[in-house]
Design an enzyme around this catalytic site. Structure first.
Site, PDB file in Angstrom:
ATOM      1  N   GLY A   1      -5.356   4.711   1.526  1.00  0.00           N
ATOM      2  CA  GLY A   1      -6.050   5.137   0.309  1.00  0.00           C
ATOM      3  C   GLY A   1      -7.117   4.143  -0.131  1.00  0.00           C
ATOM      4  O   GLY A   1      -7.002   2.948   0.126  1.00  0.00           O
TER       5      GLY A   1
ATOM      6  N   ARG B   1      -5.539   7.863   7.296  1.00  0.00           N
ATOM      7  CA  ARG B   1      -4.118   7.503   7.276  1.00  0.00           C
ATOM      8  C   ARG B   1      -3.446   7.562   8.647  1.00  0.00           C
ATOM      9  O   ARG B   1      -2.214   7.505   8.735  1.00  0.00           O
ATOM     10  CB  ARG B   1      -3.365   8.394   6.285  1.00  0.00           C
ATOM     11  CG  ARG B   1      -3.726   8.165   4.829  1.00  0.00           C
ATOM     12  CD  ARG B   1      -2.652   8.658   3.893  1.00  0.00           C
ATOM     13  NE  ARG B   1      -3.020   8.471   2.494  1.00  0.00           N
ATOM     14  CZ  ARG B   1      -2.817   7.351   1.822  1.00  0.00           C
ATOM     15  NH1 ARG B   1      -2.260   6.312   2.412  1.00  0.00           N
ATOM     16  NH2 ARG B   1      -3.177   7.262   0.552  1.00  0.00           N
TER      17      ARG B   1
ATOM     18  N   ASP C   1       2.190  -0.952   5.327  1.00  0.00           N
ATOM     19  CA  ASP C   1       2.398  -0.338   6.651  1.00  0.00           C
ATOM     20  C   ASP C   1       1.291  -0.723   7.626  1.00  0.00           C
ATOM     21  O   ASP C   1       1.556  -1.047   8.784  1.00  0.00           O
ATOM     22  CB  ASP C   1       2.412   1.198   6.540  1.00  0.00           C
ATOM     23  CG  ASP C   1       3.755   1.694   6.052  1.00  0.00           C
ATOM     24  OD1 ASP C   1       4.699   0.885   6.034  1.00  0.00           O
ATOM     25  OD2 ASP C   1       3.846   2.871   5.670  1.00  0.00           O
TER      26      ASP C   1
ATOM     27  N   LYS D   1      -4.576  -4.693   0.882  1.00  0.00           N
ATOM     28  CA  LYS D   1      -5.218  -3.675   0.047  1.00  0.00           C
ATOM     29  C   LYS D   1      -4.200  -2.697  -0.515  1.00  0.00           C
ATOM     30  O   LYS D   1      -3.256  -2.368   0.201  1.00  0.00           O
ATOM     31  CB  LYS D   1      -6.221  -2.898   0.918  1.00  0.00           C
ATOM     32  CG  LYS D   1      -6.797  -1.674   0.295  1.00  0.00           C
ATOM     33  CD  LYS D   1      -6.624  -0.397   1.127  1.00  0.00           C
ATOM     34  CE  LYS D   1      -5.232   0.124   1.148  1.00  0.00           C
ATOM     35  NZ  LYS D   1      -5.062   1.504   1.606  1.00  0.00           N
ATOM     36  N   THR D   2      -4.308  -2.262  -1.704  1.00  0.00           N
ATOM     37  CA  THR D   2      -3.706  -1.071  -2.299  1.00  0.00           C
ATOM     38  C   THR D   2      -3.719  -1.177  -3.815  1.00  0.00           C
ATOM     39  O   THR D   2      -3.360  -2.222  -4.377  1.00  0.00           O
ATOM     40  CB  THR D   2      -2.264  -0.744  -1.843  1.00  0.00           C
ATOM     41  OG1 THR D   2      -1.832   0.407  -2.555  1.00  0.00           O
ATOM     42  CG2 THR D   2      -1.234  -1.838  -2.067  1.00  0.00           C
TER      43      THR D   2
ATOM     44  N   ASP E   1      -1.733   0.273  -5.587  1.00  0.00           N
ATOM     45  CA  ASP E   1      -0.345   0.388  -6.041  1.00  0.00           C
ATOM     46  C   ASP E   1       0.270  -0.961  -6.432  1.00  0.00           C
ATOM     47  O   ASP E   1       1.262  -0.999  -7.142  1.00  0.00           O
ATOM     48  CB  ASP E   1       0.539   1.025  -4.956  1.00  0.00           C
ATOM     49  CG  ASP E   1       0.099   2.436  -4.609  1.00  0.00           C
ATOM     50  OD1 ASP E   1      -0.793   2.964  -5.297  1.00  0.00           O
ATOM     51  OD2 ASP E   1       0.637   3.002  -3.639  1.00  0.00           O
TER      52      ASP E   1
END
Ligand code: FBP
Length: 552
Positions: free
Chosen positions: A81, A145, A176, A202-203, A205
């Site tokens: 994402g 993804r 992941d 990165k993320t 979240d």
């Protein structure tokens, strides 16, 4: 191409590097630290990564650059994402690579890991890179993804690298993707390809963090974007005094995003999925908890409020997660076709009634019909319900409404309840990166190239001391294997980077816990306003409350 005034101005912004990377490429040397061990399951991880396990932590410092002078041809991919700042990772990587040697080349493989498999790429030059400096999005090369995880895929990637003379690959991704980066690094080492792999965290979240990685990039900008909107909604609520706003925020399983937004905006309610799970809270008890706030505020004449709902919360409600796994079972394999062939919702409902246990059917039956149907939407590639598609903000407001009706009948509640619903997600993932993310990401990319230049393989680019000014940040690298443990995934034991959930004993949650009772009843809203890119450092360069509390 037509660009906005802000985009034009942001092209001129010079991201701040950590002090030790500011003296020019020829003045960066390496200090090696201790050999590392994985956080758990040491023997198993060591056996799986015989060539890359146990390497030393490193930091960079000012001093004569003694790295090799070979020409570097680097490939970069964006994985998963979007997160604000990804473009700056690539810009930092490019600038360090070109500052080291004008002949060095940077390939951008397109649309995520698949670009490496399909050998679909572009070669960066100054003109192309300059169009993306300090901008949001991943459109510089696209993302995807697809996972790079099988031996066959690794062999193809090795061939692609050989064809272009690639010396290193940089993988910009979440837990992941960086787990897969470590496996690819091991493959390259075991097959003597000479290709290095470096990861960047990165993320939005915020769940890729540990004792080495203080935060993943994108979290800062995404939470500031959501907090601006939540603050604006709070101010509207406090002006109109007639709506309860239920706001779902992105963040997948962990509630870091919701918690940070709550710390920034002090809403009346914020659910934390990890607490729901730890306390085994049922749907009914959560609805009661929110209804208590509605009732107490109504008693003070305040028929308005704001509740933040983390997008993954339903999975953490024990009876709901049992229901979801029963539904997954009910639709496994070809059973989904049988279900989809049924014409009407009535027929489908009968099919569901016959397939679920009585306990799960009781839970299913109290859900609003729209939510019931969302549970049967298309599965993700692993056959799981896509929780981000479940409108949990509507679910909770409907359950709260039922509770309030009961209370009205019992005579304990006499207020008015008009709920409105919002989902904050995609609008935060590609915002212009805050100064923090612009600086952090540029530093991660620049630093990734220094790790390549000094010959490291299987490392994560690491920038730390992040709650201090950038001049005091520390640049270095950590072997990815250090962050790994063994977890059961899809019926198999796998080496993975441990996902960070909100720690209920951690300072950010403790701060929230200490204040939420007051926030639930009083109106203590805080209005953070829009991200500021120009102005005093205490307005423009502040990082998240989460990071500040964690590093207090
Ligand atoms: P990453 O974990 O790849 O960084 O993506 C995060 C995220 O934005 C989650 O917060 C959200 O649940 C998910 O991606 C949405 O995925 P998609 O972009 O495929 O709709």
């Amino acid at each position: 191409m037509k660009i906005s005034s802000l985009q034009k101005a942001r092209y001129e912004y010079s991201p701040k590097l950590p002090g030790m990377l500011r003296n020019g490429i020829s003045n960066i040397c390496v200090k090696e630290g201790e050999e590392t061990q994985s956080v758990a399951d040491q023997e198993k991880i060591k056996a799986l990564f015989p060539n890359t396990y146990g390497k030393k932590e490193i930091t960079f410092q000012q001093g004569e650059n003694t790295s090799e002078t070979k020409k570097q041809v680097v490939g970069v991919i964006l994985s998963g994402g979007q997160a604000p700042g990804g473009h700056n990772v690539i810009c930092g990587l490019y600038d360090a690579l070109k500052a080291t040697n004008k002949e060095n080349v940077l390939y951008g493989f397109k649309n995520g890991p698949i670009g490496l498999i399909e050998d679909d790429y572009l070669i960066f030059d100054d003109a192309y890179i300059n169009e993306y400096r300090n901008t949001g999005g991943f459109d510089i090369i696209g993302s995807g993804r697809t996972k790079l995880e099988t031996e066959e895929q690794f062999a193809i990637v090795a061939e692609v690298c050989k064809k272009h003379g690639i010396t290193a690959i940089v993988i910009i991704g979440g837990d992941d993707s960086n787990t897969n980066a470590a496996v690819l690094a091991e493959y390259f080492a075991a097959h003597n390809t000479g290709v290095q792999v470096i990861g960047c965290p990165k993320t939005i979240d915020g769940d890729l963090k540990n004792e080495d990685i203080e935060c993943s990039f994108g979290f800062d900008t995404a939470t500031k974007t959501y907090s601006e909107i939540i603050g604006n909604i709070e101010r509207d609520a406090n002006s109109a005094k007639k709506y309860w706003h239920f706001i779902k925020v992105m963040g997948r399983s962990a509630s870091h995003v919701a918690l940070e937004c709550a710390l920034e905006t002090q809403p009346n309610i914020c659910l934390i999925s990890e607490e729901v799970s730890a306390k085994k809270m049922s749907l009914s008890s959560i609805a009661d908890y929110i209804a208590d706030s509605v009732e107490k505020r109504a008693a003070k004449g305040m028929n308005f409020g704001v509740a933040i709902i983390p997008e993954g919360v339903v999975e953490f409600v024990p009876e709901f997660s049992v229901l979801i796994s029963e539904i997954n079972e009910l639709l496994a394999g070809s059973k989904a076709d049988a279900f989809n062939a049924l014409g009407t919702w009535k027929e489908k409902y009968e099919f569901i009634e016959n397939g679920l246990t009585k306990e799960s059917m009781d839970v299913f039956a109290i859900l609003p019909e729209a939510i019931q149907q969302q549970l049967f939407l298309e599965r993700d590639p692993h056959g799981n319900v896509q929780v981000s598609l479940i409108e949990s903000e509507k679910l909770f407001s409907a359950l709260v409404k039922d509770k309030l009706e009961e209370r009205k009948k019992a005579g304990t509640y006499t207020g008015k309840f008009n709920p409105l619903h919002h989902f904050l997600g995609y609008e935060g993932r590609c915002a212009f990166p805050s100064n923090f993310d612009s600086d952090y990401c540029y530093s991660l990319g620049y630093n990734a190239f220094m790790l390549i230049q000094y010959g490291y393989n299987g490392y994560l680019s690491k920038i730390s001391n992040l709650s201090n000014p950038a001049s005091e940040w520390v640049a270095g690298g950590m072997p990815i294997t250090k962050m790994m443990n063994i977890e059961r995934r899809h019926g198999e034991d796998k080496p993975v980077i441990k996902k960070a959930l909100v720690e209920l004993e951690g300072k950010p949650f403790k701060f929230f816990e200490a204040h939420r009772e007051e926030w639930a009843v009083e109106t203590c809203y805080v209005y953070p306003g829009a991200i500021q890119y120009y102005g005093p450092a205490e307005v423009c360069d502040i990082t998240t409350k989460t990071l500040a509390l964690e590093q207090e």
